[in-house]
Design a protein around this motif. Sequence first.
Motif, mmCIF file in Angstrom:
data_model
loop_
_atom_site.group_PDB
_atom_site.id
_atom_site.type_symbol
_atom_site.label_atom_id
_atom_site.label_comp_id
_atom_site.label_asym_id
_atom_site.label_seq_id
_atom_site.Cartn_x
_atom_site.Cartn_y
_atom_site.Cartn_z
ATOM 1 N N ALA B 24 0.822 -1.207 0.000
ATOM 2 C CA ALA B 24 0.000 0.000 0.000
ATOM 3 C C ALA B 24 0.859 1.260 0.000
ATOM 4 O O ALA B 24 0.461 2.297 -0.538
ATOM 5 C CB ALA B 24 -0.924 0.001 1.218
ATOM 6 N N PHE B 25 2.054 1.157 0.555
ATOM 7 C CA PHE B 25 2.947 2.313 0.601
ATOM 8 C C PHE B 25 3.295 2.791 -0.812
ATOM 9 O O PHE B 25 3.300 3.985 -1.095
ATOM 10 C CB PHE B 25 4.210 1.952 1.378
ATOM 11 C CG PHE B 25 5.192 3.072 1.480
ATOM 12 C CD1 PHE B 25 4.917 4.166 2.293
ATOM 13 C CD2 PHE B 25 6.375 3.043 0.762
ATOM 14 C CE1 PHE B 25 5.822 5.205 2.389
ATOM 15 C CE2 PHE B 25 7.275 4.092 0.851
ATOM 16 C CZ PHE B 25 7.002 5.177 1.665
ATOM 17 N N ALA B 26 3.567 1.826 -1.721
ATOM 18 C CA ALA B 26 3.882 2.176 -3.106
ATOM 19 C C ALA B 26 2.696 2.903 -3.749
ATOM 20 O O ALA B 26 2.873 3.858 -4.502
ATOM 21 C CB ALA B 26 4.234 0.923 -3.896
ATOM 22 N N GLY B 27 1.487 2.450 -3.422
ATOM 23 C CA GLY B 27 0.287 3.105 -3.941
ATOM 24 C C GLY B 27 0.192 4.546 -3.467
ATOM 25 O O GLY B 27 -0.112 5.450 -4.246
ATOM 26 N N ALA B 28 0.495 4.751 -2.187
ATOM 27 C CA ALA B 28 0.443 6.102 -1.623
ATOM 28 C C ALA B 28 1.497 6.989 -2.286
ATOM 29 O O ALA B 28 1.231 8.152 -2.607
ATOM 30 C CB ALA B 28 0.661 6.054 -0.116
ATOM 31 N N VAL B 29 2.685 6.449 -2.530
ATOM 32 C CA VAL B 29 3.757 7.219 -3.170
ATOM 33 C C VAL B 29 3.333 7.643 -4.580
ATOM 34 O O VAL B 29 3.546 8.785 -4.990
ATOM 35 C CB VAL B 29 5.072 6.407 -3.207
ATOM 36 C CG1 VAL B 29 6.120 7.098 -4.073
ATOM 37 C CG2 VAL B 29 5.609 6.223 -1.794
ATOM 38 N N ALA B 30 2.696 6.724 -5.310
ATOM 39 C CA ALA B 30 2.212 7.066 -6.654
ATOM 40 C C ALA B 30 1.197 8.211 -6.580
ATOM 41 O O ALA B 30 1.231 9.144 -7.387
ATOM 42 C CB ALA B 30 1.590 5.832 -7.317
ATOM 43 N N GLN B 31 0.293 8.150 -5.587
ATOM 44 C CA GLN B 31 -0.696 9.222 -5.409
ATOM 45 C C GLN B 31 -0.008 10.557 -5.145
ATOM 46 O O GLN B 31 -0.411 11.599 -5.656
ATOM 47 C CB GLN B 31 -1.611 8.912 -4.212
ATOM 48 C CG GLN B 31 -2.470 7.688 -4.389
ATOM 49 C CD GLN B 31 -3.713 7.966 -5.196
ATOM 50 O OE1 GLN B 31 -3.926 9.087 -5.652
ATOM 51 N NE2 GLN B 31 -4.537 6.958 -5.385
ATOM 52 N N LEU B 32 1.053 10.516 -4.327
ATOM 53 C CA LEU B 32 1.747 11.756 -3.971
ATOM 54 C C LEU B 32 2.441 12.368 -5.183
ATOM 55 O O LEU B 32 2.379 13.573 -5.393
ATOM 56 C CB LEU B 32 2.763 11.496 -2.854
ATOM 57 C CG LEU B 32 2.132 10.987 -1.562
ATOM 58 C CD1 LEU B 32 3.173 10.834 -0.479
ATOM 59 C CD2 LEU B 32 1.013 11.918 -1.109
ATOM 60 N N LEU B 36 1.841 15.968 -6.867
ATOM 61 C CA LEU B 36 2.983 16.860 -7.073
ATOM 62 C C LEU B 36 3.037 17.330 -8.532
ATOM 63 O O LEU B 36 3.222 18.515 -8.810
ATOM 64 C CB LEU B 36 4.276 16.130 -6.702
ATOM 65 C CG LEU B 36 5.541 16.963 -6.755
ATOM 66 C CD1 LEU B 36 5.543 17.978 -5.624
ATOM 67 C CD2 LEU B 36 6.768 16.073 -6.648
ATOM 68 N N GLY B 37 2.842 16.380 -9.451
ATOM 69 C CA GLY B 37 2.838 16.723 -10.877
ATOM 70 C C GLY B 37 1.730 17.704 -11.198
ATOM 71 O O GLY B 37 1.927 18.683 -11.930
ATOM 72 N N PHE B 38 0.557 17.452 -10.604
ATOM 73 C CA PHE B 38 -0.564 18.344 -10.858
ATOM 74 C C PHE B 38 -0.278 19.750 -10.314
ATOM 75 O O PHE B 38 -0.624 20.744 -10.952
ATOM 76 C CB PHE B 38 -1.852 17.778 -10.240
ATOM 77 C CG PHE B 38 -3.061 18.548 -10.667
ATOM 78 C CD1 PHE B 38 -3.521 18.458 -11.963
ATOM 79 C CD2 PHE B 38 -3.710 19.391 -9.795
ATOM 80 C CE1 PHE B 38 -4.612 19.197 -12.390
ATOM 81 C CE2 PHE B 38 -4.808 20.126 -10.207
ATOM 82 C CZ PHE B 38 -5.258 20.027 -11.506
ATOM 83 N N LEU B 39 0.397 19.825 -9.160
ATOM 84 C CA LEU B 39 0.732 21.139 -8.593
ATOM 85 C C LEU B 39 1.665 21.923 -9.517
ATOM 86 O O LEU B 39 1.506 23.136 -9.684
ATOM 87 C CB LEU B 39 1.406 20.973 -7.232
ATOM 88 C CG LEU B 39 0.473 20.670 -6.070
ATOM 89 C CD1 LEU B 39 1.279 20.490 -4.795
ATOM 90 C CD2 LEU B 39 -0.541 21.782 -5.907
ATOM 91 N N LEU B 40 2.630 21.237 -10.117
ATOM 92 C CA LEU B 40 3.548 21.911 -11.046
ATOM 93 C C LEU B 40 2.777 22.487 -12.232
ATOM 94 O O LEU B 40 2.968 23.639 -12.616
ATOM 95 C CB LEU B 40 4.606 20.924 -11.556
ATOM 96 C CG LEU B 40 5.673 20.490 -10.560
ATOM 97 C CD1 LEU B 40 6.616 19.476 -11.202
ATOM 98 C CD2 LEU B 40 6.471 21.692 -10.077
ATOM 99 N N ILE B 41 1.887 21.659 -12.807
ATOM 100 C CA ILE B 41 1.078 22.115 -13.941
ATOM 101 C C ILE B 41 0.247 23.321 -13.525
ATOM 102 O O ILE B 41 0.183 24.340 -14.201
ATOM 103 C CB ILE B 41 0.157 20.983 -14.442
ATOM 104 C CG1 ILE B 41 0.990 19.800 -14.942
ATOM 105 C CG2 ILE B 41 -0.759 21.479 -15.543
ATOM 106 C CD1 ILE B 41 0.170 18.576 -15.284
ATOM 107 N N LEU B 42 -0.374 23.160 -12.347
ATOM 108 C CA LEU B 42 -1.275 24.187 -11.843
ATOM 109 C C LEU B 42 -0.584 25.537 -11.659
ATOM 110 O O LEU B 42 -1.115 26.583 -12.046
ATOM 111 C CB LEU B 42 -1.810 23.696 -10.505
ATOM 112 C CG LEU B 42 -2.737 24.630 -9.799
ATOM 113 C CD1 LEU B 42 -4.118 24.413 -10.347
ATOM 114 C CD2 LEU B 42 -2.715 24.354 -8.322
ATOM 115 N N LEU B 79 5.336 13.650 -14.786
ATOM 116 C CA LEU B 79 5.061 13.082 -13.460
ATOM 117 C C LEU B 79 3.658 12.490 -13.361
ATOM 118 O O LEU B 79 3.481 11.370 -12.874
ATOM 119 C CB LEU B 79 5.211 14.156 -12.380
ATOM 120 C CG LEU B 79 6.587 14.358 -11.774
ATOM 121 C CD1 LEU B 79 6.509 15.395 -10.659
ATOM 122 C CD2 LEU B 79 7.110 13.047 -11.201
ATOM 123 N N VAL B 80 2.631 13.242 -13.821
ATOM 124 C CA VAL B 80 1.261 12.724 -13.683
ATOM 125 C C VAL B 80 1.041 11.507 -14.582
ATOM 126 O O VAL B 80 0.330 10.583 -14.201
ATOM 127 C CB VAL B 80 0.146 13.780 -13.958
ATOM 128 C CG1 VAL B 80 0.132 14.833 -12.875
ATOM 129 C CG2 VAL B 80 0.278 14.394 -15.328
#
Lengths: 169, 158
Positions: B24-32, B36-42, B79-80
């Motif tokens: 589940a940790f890997a899943g959480a890292v992917a979400q993060l 992060l990618g979305f924040l850069l775009i934003l 990233l996204v």
Amino acid sequence: MTIIQFLQILHDSEFGTSVRESLYLFPLLEGIHLIGLALSLGLIIATDLRLIGVFLKQVPVNEVLHNFRPYVLVGFLITFVTGIILLWAEGPRIWEIPVFPLKLALIVVAGFNALWFELKFGRTVQVWGQQAQFPAGAKLAGWVSLISWSGVVILGRLIPYLEATQSRF
Amino acid sequence: MTTEAFFNELQTNQVSLYISQLNAFAGAVAQLFHILGFLLILTAVLIVNLRLIGFGLRKQPIPYLAKVTNPLILAGLVLVAISGLFILLPSASLYYPNPAFWLKFYLLAAVLVVHFTITRLVTRKENPKPVVAISAATLSLTLWFGVAFAGRAIGFLN
């Protein structure tokens, strides 16, 4: 009265119940919470990166601070108000997710950091903003803001994730 | 092959099965990384579009802002896309029936077309016609925020 008891009273109130049980209102509030965040956060990051000295280097720092401020504040207000309503409806459940109190703590850190920056550097930005090297404190405030807001977003994203994981197992 | 069969296939290939075995940790890292990618775009999208409307960094030339924010958009998209694949692949057949998932991708396709055509053209000029600049910015902002909104809605409809 403990925090959880207080949140339980809000949760059981007529307002809290109707928000929680509404099919569309709750997801809509979550969506607005995210959009308010998007509005303020993108510009906070841009401001922080300017203070650190890696982004928008040709733009005077006071221009960045002043021109972005209204949108940052409006976005924050939208996020804050929708966040309070969401907590009102789902408080006890959200509070039990271990990262939530930590998220609140980081928002407080970010808030005090912004206040400290404003009081110490806000009014003299015209002077130090012209210099090649910004005061170490101003740079530090940029870093603290960048790290604490990133933490807020990461922990915030983990809330529904942990909720889903908990309910799955 | 139908789209649904394709999504089932996506989920059961070797790579997807490998990803779903990660914890589940890997899943959480992917979400993060997705966030992060979305924040850069934003960040990039807000700076340029506010300027096109006549807000934000009004004193700065439009082509300059478009130029310095371009790397943020490209890095954010990479990233996204990568983190998005990590999120999608292990649960592809779960996403297939989700209307918010499809809405998100239609909006994303639309905004990418708008970004690489209309926004590109408008931000090349020092002084685009206000009506053109404002229309382009409104369209871009609406679509980008729509992507975020639909993305958040995926979790509610699952």
